[in-house]
Design an enzyme around this catalytic site. Structure first.
Site, PDB file in Angstrom:
ATOM      1  N   ALA A  15      28.775  26.191   4.493  1.00 46.69           N
ATOM      2  CA  ALA A  15      27.375  26.197   4.931  1.00 46.69           C
ATOM      3  C   ALA A  15      26.456  26.135   3.720  1.00 46.69           C
ATOM      4  CB  ALA A  15      27.073  27.448   5.755  1.00 46.69           C
ATOM      5  N   ILE A  16      25.280  25.572   3.928  1.00 40.64           N
ATOM      6  CA  ILE A  16      24.278  25.480   2.870  1.00 40.64           C
ATOM      7  C   ILE A  16      22.940  25.947   3.414  1.00 40.64           C
ATOM      8  CG2 ILE A  16      23.002  23.923   1.333  1.00 40.64           C
ATOM      9  CD1 ILE A  16      25.504  22.166   1.276  1.00 40.64           C
ATOM     10  N   CYS A  74      24.895  28.314  12.511  1.00 43.25           N
ATOM     11  CA  CYS A  74      23.977  27.232  12.140  1.00 43.25           C
ATOM     12  C   CYS A  74      23.395  26.526  13.354  1.00 43.25           C
ATOM     13  CB  CYS A  74      24.679  26.229  11.218  1.00 43.25           C
ATOM     14  SG  CYS A  74      25.290  26.998   9.702  1.00 43.25           S
ATOM     15  N   GLY A 134      17.617  27.037   7.387  1.00 39.98           N
ATOM     16  CA  GLY A 134      18.766  27.076   8.279  1.00 39.98           C
ATOM     17  C   GLY A 134      18.650  28.148   9.344  1.00 39.98           C
TER      18      GLY A 134
END
EC number: 2.3.1.181
Length: 223
Positions: free
Chosen positions: A145-146, A176, A76
């Site tokens: 978010a991941i 992101c 990310g």
């Protein structure tokens, strides 16, 4: 015995310093790979800071002097962590649970979406945009978010869910890499949830998350 009886759940109170937390997380991941430690779900909060994932671009850090900035080995781009945000570090042995990184990311997304559903929030994933989203059109915003990393098929890093953080802190980055979208929180959506209630919902939906790790297709990606 339930499917997650052999997984440690840890909730750390207060604010956990980032560098020390990552060092402990990486050591635990190595111990899991060596068969010397149990898998771990680690729930915590960090003090205000920015982290840069492996795809982060320099021009996405808009205010470099606002908060400490840490380079992170997760996937990310830039994200913010701070008080009022539940961070979940997910340390699982994917060698035994399914060698499929895409499936793993989707399982985390669905886990957070199910958790939000317990509070009446309709979260969703979007093709081509990792993370959790709410609303549509002008009201569309990112609430979770991941960013994960997998080393020798043990996962670490994980997700963040905006419960009630200071959303103005996101203005120091392009979150992101998606500057055209707003960031929201459970509190902004009118749901003033206690962190303990969020944790309980995560625990409640965790068995389904584990079941979701077994996708019909498998990844050949090296780790």
């Amino acid at each position: 015995m339930t499917v997650d009886d052999d997984i440690e759940w840890r909730v750390t109170p207060g604010l956990s310093p980032y560098a020390e937390t990552v060092a402990e997380m990486e050591a635990r991941a190595a111990a899991i790979r060596a068969g010397e430690a149990r898998e771990l779900i680690w729930l915590l909060e960090h003090p205000p800071l920015y982290t840069a994932g492996t795809s982060a671009e320099a021009d996405e850090l808009l205010l470099p002097d606002r908060f400490p900035v840490f380079r992170s080995g997760r996937g990310g781009r830039y994200t913010y962590h701070g008080p009022g945000q539940r961070v979940g570090y997910v340390l699982l042995d994917l060698d035994r649970r399914g060698r499929d990184v895409r499936c793993f990311v989707a399982a985390i997304e669905n886990w957070v979406i199910a958790t939000l559903g317990d509070f009446g929030i309709a979260g969703r994933s979007e093709p081509g945009r990792v993370g959790i989203w709410t609303g549509h059109g002008p009201d569309e915003a990112k609430i979770g978010a991941i960013g994960v990393r997998v080393r020798r098929w043990v996962s670490f890093h994980g997700f963040s869910l905006n419960v009630d953080p200071d959303l103005s802190h996101f203005s120091g980055i392009v979150p992101c890499g998606l500057g055209e979208f707003a960031v929201t929180s459970m509190a902004r959506l009118g749901i003033p949830a206690e962190m303990a209630a969020v944790d309980a919902a995560l625990r409640r939906h965790f068995p389904a998350m584990l079941a979701g790790l077994r996708c019909s297709t498998r990844s050949d990606k090296d780790s």
